[in-house]
Design a protein around this motif. Structure first.
Motif, PDB file in Angstrom:
ATOM      1  N   GLN A 210      58.904 -27.569  24.158  1.00 53.30           N
ATOM      2  CA  GLN A 210      59.867 -26.941  23.262  1.00 53.30           C
ATOM      3  C   GLN A 210      59.159 -25.860  22.431  1.00 53.30           C
ATOM      4  O   GLN A 210      57.947 -25.929  22.196  1.00 53.30           O
ATOM      5  CB  GLN A 210      60.464 -27.990  22.317  1.00 53.30           C
ATOM      6  CG  GLN A 210      61.369 -29.001  22.983  1.00 53.30           C
ATOM      7  CD  GLN A 210      62.821 -28.821  22.581  1.00 53.30           C
ATOM      8  OE1 GLN A 210      63.201 -27.841  21.940  1.00 53.30           O
ATOM      9  NE2 GLN A 210      63.654 -29.771  22.968  1.00 53.30           N
ATOM     10  N   PRO A 211      59.896 -24.835  21.956  1.00 53.99           N
ATOM     11  CA  PRO A 211      59.269 -23.821  21.090  1.00 53.99           C
ATOM     12  C   PRO A 211      58.611 -24.469  19.874  1.00 53.99           C
ATOM     13  O   PRO A 211      59.185 -25.362  19.245  1.00 53.99           O
ATOM     14  CB  PRO A 211      60.465 -22.953  20.683  1.00 53.99           C
ATOM     15  CG  PRO A 211      61.452 -23.117  21.786  1.00 53.99           C
ATOM     16  CD  PRO A 211      61.313 -24.536  22.237  1.00 53.99           C
ATOM     17  N   SER A 212      57.411 -24.024  19.554  1.00 52.02           N
ATOM     18  CA  SER A 212      56.661 -24.611  18.448  1.00 52.02           C
ATOM     19  C   SER A 212      55.799 -23.545  17.805  1.00 52.02           C
ATOM     20  O   SER A 212      55.116 -22.782  18.492  1.00 52.02           O
ATOM     21  CB  SER A 212      55.773 -25.758  18.955  1.00 52.02           C
ATOM     22  OG  SER A 212      54.986 -26.298  17.915  1.00 52.02           O
ATOM     23  N   ALA A 213      55.853 -23.462  16.473  1.00 52.20           N
ATOM     24  CA  ALA A 213      55.017 -22.537  15.707  1.00 52.20           C
ATOM     25  C   ALA A 213      54.196 -23.365  14.721  1.00 52.20           C
ATOM     26  O   ALA A 213      54.770 -24.004  13.840  1.00 52.20           O
ATOM     27  CB  ALA A 213      55.873 -21.523  14.962  1.00 52.20           C
ATOM     28  N   PRO A 214      52.881 -23.389  14.843  1.00 48.84           N
ATOM     29  CA  PRO A 214      52.074 -24.308  14.032  1.00 48.84           C
ATOM     30  C   PRO A 214      52.072 -24.011  12.538  1.00 48.84           C
ATOM     31  O   PRO A 214      51.773 -24.880  11.733  1.00 48.84           O
ATOM     32  CB  PRO A 214      50.670 -24.161  14.616  1.00 48.84           C
ATOM     33  CG  PRO A 214      50.675 -22.849  15.313  1.00 48.84           C
ATOM     34  CD  PRO A 214      52.062 -22.641  15.813  1.00 48.84           C
ATOM     35  N   ARG A 215      52.439 -22.773  12.166  1.00 45.28           N
ATOM     36  CA  ARG A 215      52.432 -22.455  10.737  1.00 45.28           C
ATOM     37  C   ARG A 215      53.364 -21.277  10.480  1.00 45.28           C
ATOM     38  O   ARG A 215      53.803 -20.585  11.405  1.00 45.28           O
ATOM     39  CB  ARG A 215      51.016 -22.100  10.268  1.00 45.28           C
ATOM     40  CG  ARG A 215      50.479 -20.806  10.876  1.00 45.28           C
ATOM     41  CD  ARG A 215      49.046 -20.558  10.447  1.00 45.28           C
ATOM     42  NE  ARG A 215      48.192 -21.618  10.922  1.00 45.28           N
ATOM     43  CZ  ARG A 215      47.676 -21.660  12.155  1.00 45.28           C
ATOM     44  NH1 ARG A 215      47.978 -20.704  13.026  1.00 45.28           N
ATOM     45  NH2 ARG A 215      46.888 -22.627  12.519  1.00 45.28           N
ATOM     46  N   PHE A 216      53.675 -21.071   9.188  1.00 45.40           N
ATOM     47  CA  PHE A 216      54.481 -19.928   8.770  1.00 45.40           C
ATOM     48  C   PHE A 216      53.557 -18.943   8.079  1.00 45.40           C
ATOM     49  O   PHE A 216      52.892 -19.274   7.094  1.00 45.40           O
ATOM     50  CB  PHE A 216      55.599 -20.379   7.824  1.00 45.40           C
ATOM     51  CG  PHE A 216      56.329 -19.239   7.164  1.00 45.40           C
ATOM     52  CD1 PHE A 216      57.059 -18.338   7.924  1.00 45.40           C
ATOM     53  CD2 PHE A 216      56.287 -19.075   5.791  1.00 45.40           C
ATOM     54  CE1 PHE A 216      57.734 -17.287   7.327  1.00 45.40           C
ATOM     55  CE2 PHE A 216      56.961 -18.022   5.174  1.00 45.40           C
ATOM     56  CZ  PHE A 216      57.685 -17.125   5.944  1.00 45.40           C
ATOM     57  N   ALA A 217      53.524 -17.731   8.604  1.00 46.89           N
ATOM     58  CA  ALA A 217      52.640 -16.701   8.033  1.00 46.89           C
ATOM     59  C   ALA A 217      53.362 -15.972   6.911  1.00 46.89           C
ATOM     60  O   ALA A 217      53.711 -14.797   7.018  1.00 46.89           O
ATOM     61  CB  ALA A 217      52.199 -15.725   9.116  1.00 46.89           C
ATOM     62  N   GLY A 218      53.591 -16.668   5.833  1.00 47.57           N
ATOM     63  CA  GLY A 218      54.292 -16.065   4.701  1.00 47.57           C
ATOM     64  C   GLY A 218      53.367 -15.855   3.527  1.00 47.57           C
ATOM     65  O   GLY A 218      52.180 -15.573   3.694  1.00 47.57           O
ATOM     66  N   ARG A 219      53.892 -15.992   2.338  1.00 52.15           N
ATOM     67  CA  ARG A 219      53.098 -15.797   1.126  1.00 52.15           C
ATOM     68  C   ARG A 219      52.036 -16.892   1.006  1.00 52.15           C
ATOM     69  O   ARG A 219      52.176 -17.980   1.557  1.00 52.15           O
ATOM     70  CB  ARG A 219      54.007 -15.844  -0.113  1.00 52.15           C
ATOM     71  CG  ARG A 219      55.079 -14.757  -0.139  1.00 52.15           C
ATOM     72  CD  ARG A 219      55.920 -14.909  -1.402  1.00 52.15           C
ATOM     73  NE  ARG A 219      57.053 -13.994  -1.444  1.00 52.15           N
ATOM     74  CZ  ARG A 219      56.998 -12.761  -1.915  1.00 52.15           C
ATOM     75  NH1 ARG A 219      55.860 -12.293  -2.391  1.00 52.15           N
ATOM     76  NH2 ARG A 219      58.078 -11.997  -1.923  1.00 52.15           N
TER      77      ARG A 219
END
Length: 609
Positions: free
Chosen positions: A475-484
């Protein structure tokens, strides 16, 4: 049938209150319901009932709690013209069909009862596995069915809802199913009501998610809800009302509940249930795939929430199959430890038990010692200072766990034990009980022969979908959010994550899922930054097993979701853990401390920190 919205009320699980069907059926005209949904089968009773069927146990292998629930409701069901769709047939659907026919006849009612077959697929699996040992792979462990060290007793495919729609279209008032998937009950009812077929993918996808939302009964009206404290005022956590979903001709969904009962339907309760037991943004069913990334909820009235944003795709060419095998036997004992030096007391007694069991230890497949909690500091009561020590053992045969070789030897240590050593006086758990291994795989839908057995004896074949889509295994997976950066949110205070975030968790085989969500946009930006896969490993701490963790976001409901692979020790039917359904993974993680922005806590408490 009509362009008016379908209203479907749900009573879910064999362990739900038995009054659900009677209460909902008697609710007319205040709470009119067109179809009653009963989701009675889980991976727990699915395996135990499959074993009963395979061993020819007396009394049948259906879910008997449905008979208890439906018997007093039949009169109102007939009076108000309500349809009933359930998956309580388990492994004896035809037998349950005959029993319901007898009940209807005994009450002199004219209700028509149909049943659905096709979920029993063990011969097909064994034949194909013999010709191709690589044909069936366990979705959780990766091992093949051909290499599985257990002998399969039974196998059931998860069917879709269009067989149910066919039965209702043919005049059935009650449709008895075996292992149709939980949400297929609502898909079938909605497809019948609005005359949808396989070309109505957008509508079917919305019905799929609606079915997921109400399949667990009052989990969406205040049960298993981390915002439960707000229900105490006015006693709203008493007599939780059963949920009702309204589904329009274009698939628009509104979730509500019985009007004069307790509980609540809110954006938060709907979000929590959406997150329950999902595996990622793709939600598969034999009839359709729902894509969850953009799901949104809107409060449109008191206890009324609308759902939007569900996207669709064709169903996969395969369907899920659960295979049951006899896995051996399980026994456990409880000792109590009180006050000081709990870890040392536990270590002493564990060594004593291991020494006492040295002769049978090679025959045990599992032996674990589990401290269940820690004593309160400077406890005001002895109960608050008490911690159970759970001693769990499993073996392939019952002999090593027979009382003289397990429970008796542990009891006999009481005079040798740590200070205050005391065993639980109820020792029935020390008698070995059978456990069942559960192997989850996929079978091409073309290998399933779904049939509707109509009330008049006609048998109708339900063909598999002709249009399907093969999805990636991952399934689609993003290990982190590149935000603030976290510093953007200002000064922090060390506090439990649950002071800010709601959560819901559950089980699917040996996997556990957990989703976290918040109410405010700024809190969500912080949550996305905070909850990376690496941070989840830190929060799991001693519970992290080194396996993969998937992560995805649902921005419209301000949620971050994780799938914890192989977290639950083989699943509900044979696990050694206390949290055998994965429901408390969320509560454990919400209690873990993180750096919370001070202003978030001040906003909630109304006071400076």
């Amino acid at each position: 049938m009509t362009n008016l919205p379908l209203t479907s009320g749900a009573s879910g699980a064999a362990s739900d209150r038995r009054l659900g069907f009677s209460q909902l059926a008697a609710g007319d005209p205040d709470d009119p319901v067109d179809v009653l949904i009963g989701d009675f089968i889980s991976e727990g009773n699915m395996t135990s009932l499959a074993a009963r069927k395979a061993m020819g146990a007396e009394g049948g292998a259906f879910e008997a709690t449905f008979v208890e629930a439906i018997t007093p409701a039949l009169g109102d069901i007939a009076k108000h013209g309500i349809k009933v769709v359930v998956n309580a047939g388990a492994s004896d659907t035809q037998l349950l069909h005959r029993i319901i026919l007898d009940l209807v006849k005994a009450q002199q009612l004219s209700l028509k009862v149909a049943w659905i077959s096709g979920d029993e697929v063990l011969p097909t699996l064994l034949e194909r596995s013999a010709s191709n040992p690589q044909a069936f792979t366990n979705l959780y462990t990766g091992e093949t069915l051909a290499s599985w060290p257990f002998k399969p007793l039974y196998a059931q495919a998860y069917l879709g809802g269009l067989g149910i729609a066919t039965a209702l279209q043919g005049g059935a008032d009650i449709v008895i199913c075996g292992r149709v998937s939980d949400a297929s009950l609502v898909i079938g009812a909605a497809a019948w009501w609005h005359a949808w077929d396989r070309t109505h993918l957008p509508q079917l996808a919305k019905a799929l998610v609606a079915g997921h939302l109400i399949e667990c009964s009052t989990y969406i009206t205040g049960g298993n809800f981390t915002g439960f404290k707000e229900l105490e005022e006015g006693g709203r956590w008493l007599d939780l009302g059963f949920p009702i979903t309204e589904i329009g001709a274009d698939g628009d969904v509104v979730i509500t509940k019985e009007k004069r009962r307790g509980g609540i339907v809110s954006v938060e309760t709907c979000t929590a249930q959406l997150l329950y037991e999902i595996q990622g943004p793709w939600y598969f069913n034999s009839d359709v795939t729902a894509i969850l990334d953009n799901v949104a909820f809107t409060q449109i009235g008191k206890d009324r929430v609308s759902m939007t944003g569900v996207q669709c795709a064709p169903p996969p060419p395969t369907t899920k199959v659960g295979v049951t095998a006899h896995g051996g036997f399980h026994a456990e004992m409880i000792y109590f430890l009180v006050g000081l030096d709990i870890p040392t007391k536990a270590r002493m007694f564990e060594q004593q038990v291991r020494h006492a069991l040295h002769a049978t230890r090679p025959q045990l497949s599992l032996l674990e010692f589990q401290l269940l909690g820690t004593p309160a500091a400077n406890s005001h009561t002895q109960a608050a200072a008490t911690v159970p020590l759970r001693i769990v053992a499993q073996a392939r045969t019952a002999a090593p766990l027979a009382p003289p070789k397990f429970a008796r030897l542990i009891i006999d240590l009481v005079m040798c034990a740590y200070p205050g050593g005391t065993f639980h006086f109820d020792m029935r758990q020390g008698v070995p009980r059978p456990v069942y291994e559960y192997f989850v795989t996929r079978l091409p839908q073309t290998g399933v022969r779904q049939r509707v057995h109509m009330h008049d004896g006609e048998v109708v074949e339900v063909p598999p979908p002709s249009v399907t889509r093969v999805f990636p295994a991952q399934q689609p997976s993003a290990p982190r959010f590149a935000g603030r950066s976290r510093e953007h949110f200002g000064a922090t205070v060390r506090a439990p994550l649950g002071r800010v975030a709601h959560a819901r968790s559950g089980d699917k085989g040996s996997d556990a899922n957990v989703g976290f969500f918040v109410r405010g946009a700024e809190e969500y930006e912080w949550l996305r930054v905070l909850l990376s896969v690496d941070r989840m490993k830190e929060l799991l701490a001693g519970e992290y097993n080194g396996k993969a963790i998937d992560r995805f976001e649902l921005p419209n409901v301000r949620a971050v979701h994780f799938l914890l692979h192989d977290h639950l020790d083989r699943g509900v039917s044979c696990t050694s853990t206390v949290d055998f359904l994965g429901k408390n993974v969320a509560e454990f993680l919400r209690a873990r401390e993180v750096d919370v922005p001070r202003r978030f806590l001040e906003r909630r408490s109304g006071a400076k920190l």
